[in-house]
Design a protein around this motif. Structure first.
Motif, mmCIF file in Angstrom:
data_model
loop_
_atom_site.group_PDB
_atom_site.id
_atom_site.type_symbol
_atom_site.label_atom_id
_atom_site.label_comp_id
_atom_site.label_asym_id
_atom_site.label_seq_id
_atom_site.Cartn_x
_atom_site.Cartn_y
_atom_site.Cartn_z
ATOM 1 N N TRP A 115 0.838 -1.208 0.000
ATOM 2 C CA TRP A 115 0.000 0.000 0.000
ATOM 3 C C TRP A 115 0.871 1.255 0.000
ATOM 4 O O TRP A 115 0.685 2.151 -0.837
ATOM 5 C CB TRP A 115 -0.927 -0.045 1.216
ATOM 6 C CG TRP A 115 -1.563 1.255 1.605
ATOM 7 C CD1 TRP A 115 -1.926 2.286 0.782
ATOM 8 C CD2 TRP A 115 -1.920 1.671 2.935
ATOM 9 N NE1 TRP A 115 -2.489 3.312 1.509
ATOM 10 C CE2 TRP A 115 -2.497 2.957 2.828
ATOM 11 C CE3 TRP A 115 -1.821 1.075 4.182
ATOM 12 C CZ2 TRP A 115 -2.952 3.660 3.944
ATOM 13 C CZ3 TRP A 115 -2.285 1.762 5.294
ATOM 14 C CH2 TRP A 115 -2.843 3.041 5.169
ATOM 15 N N LEU A 122 -6.224 4.410 -0.789
ATOM 16 C CA LEU A 122 -6.829 3.243 -0.151
ATOM 17 C C LEU A 122 -8.247 3.511 0.333
ATOM 18 O O LEU A 122 -8.502 4.528 0.975
ATOM 19 C CB LEU A 122 -5.971 2.799 1.033
ATOM 20 C CG LEU A 122 -6.338 1.472 1.668
ATOM 21 C CD1 LEU A 122 -5.889 0.312 0.786
ATOM 22 C CD2 LEU A 122 -5.715 1.342 3.062
ATOM 23 N N ILE A 125 -8.201 -2.226 3.460
ATOM 24 C CA ILE A 125 -7.500 -3.492 3.288
ATOM 25 C C ILE A 125 -8.348 -4.558 3.957
ATOM 26 O O ILE A 125 -8.604 -4.492 5.170
ATOM 27 C CB ILE A 125 -6.096 -3.468 3.926
ATOM 28 C CG1 ILE A 125 -5.216 -2.398 3.278
ATOM 29 C CG2 ILE A 125 -5.441 -4.845 3.807
ATOM 30 C CD1 ILE A 125 -3.843 -2.259 3.921
ATOM 31 N N LEU A 199 -7.733 -3.455 -1.115
ATOM 32 C CA LEU A 199 -6.558 -4.321 -1.180
ATOM 33 C C LEU A 199 -6.751 -5.549 -0.305
ATOM 34 O O LEU A 199 -7.422 -5.485 0.738
ATOM 35 C CB LEU A 199 -5.339 -3.525 -0.703
ATOM 36 C CG LEU A 199 -3.951 -4.161 -0.778
ATOM 37 C CD1 LEU A 199 -3.548 -4.399 -2.232
ATOM 38 C CD2 LEU A 199 -2.936 -3.249 -0.080
#
Length: 263
Positions: A115, A122, A125, A199
């Motif tokens: 990341w 972002l 995650i 992610l």
């Protein structure tokens, strides 16, 4: 601020665990399993309403969101709390998503490094299998961790299962009148093709966890947790494996669950 793991495997962002008045007793097995599988050194904040009458482990604190008015006020209550949170990122989930195995800190470090190195915008995650379960693209493999990014037009780009969140992104989707389920479902189209990255990893997932209470998609089917009768599920949804029996036996010995809770 760069989010990373310290030498003792504590993470330098808040870990927030949601609960409500009817589910406070679920915190007892949650506490034990978290401290076994992550660390008793990791600070954790419980976001609820009525304060538990039982003691909390030293690494847990309780923050009241005020009066519990109903699930339709969930987004409003959480947003008010987050407005006063200084951190830009946090981990969030609910009290019935018990950890079921030791945290894979190596994979977590790999995702955090990817990341930061790639400079991604972002959204979150996924620390469990929420990214793997949807349409995704493989973008790299490092230290045995197959890194994936969820596709921009896929479903369920947001999830309240274990995730590390961008606070601004999370708050953007906290609409007045939304429950937890509204947050995940009604926001689904708005989260598509927004340019932010979701992610995750395809294998060696950072966290293994169970859905201890299963409503089979119908929240009305679970109104509260009954410590002496409600059934609990200890099967890890990321692997399909049952938590090791020694942990079940320890929970029984501590009176955090009883035999009636076991399927």
């Amino acid at each position: 601020m760069v989010i990373n793991l310290n030498r003792d495997n504590t993470i330098n962002c808040p870990v927030l665990i949601a609960t409500s008045d009817e589910y406070l007793d679920l915190l007892k097995p949650f506490f034990y399993l978290f401290n076994e599988f992550w660390s008793a050194e990791q600070p954790v904040t419980i976001l609820g309403y009525k304060k538990p009458t039982f003691g909390l482990p030293l690494n847990f604190t309780f923050e009241s969101l005020g009066e519990q008015r109903g699930i339709q006020f969930w987004a409003e209550d959480v947003k008010k709390y987050l407005c006063n949170l200084k951190d830009d990122y946090f981990i969030y989930t609910a009290e019935d998503l018990f950890l079921t195995r030791p945290v894979n800190f190596k994979s977590l470090k790999t995702l955090l490094k990817f990341w930061h190195t790639e400079g991604l915008d972002l959204a979150r995650i996924g620390l469990g299998n929420t990214v793997r379960n949807e349409e995704h693209t493989h973008v790299g493999k490092t230290d045995g961790c197959d890194i994936i990014i969820q596709n921009q037009l896929s479903n369920h780009r947001i999830s309240l299962q274990w995730s590390l969140w961008n606070k601004k992104y999370f708050m953007k989707h906290l609409h007045k009148g939304y429950s937890q389920w509204d947050f995940e479902v009604k926001n689904m189209r708005d989260c598509c093709n927004d340019g932010f990255t979701v992610l995750g990893s395809y294998n060696n997932l950072p966290l293994g966890h169970c859905n201890a209470l299963q409503s089979v998609g119908n929240v009305a089917s679970i109104n509260s947790y009954q410590p002496t009768s409600s059934k609990l599920n200890f099967t890890d949804i990321t692997s399909g494996l049952m938590i090791e029996q020694k942990y079940i036996q320890k929970l029984l010995k501590l009176n955090f669950i009883n035999q009636n809770n076991l399927s």
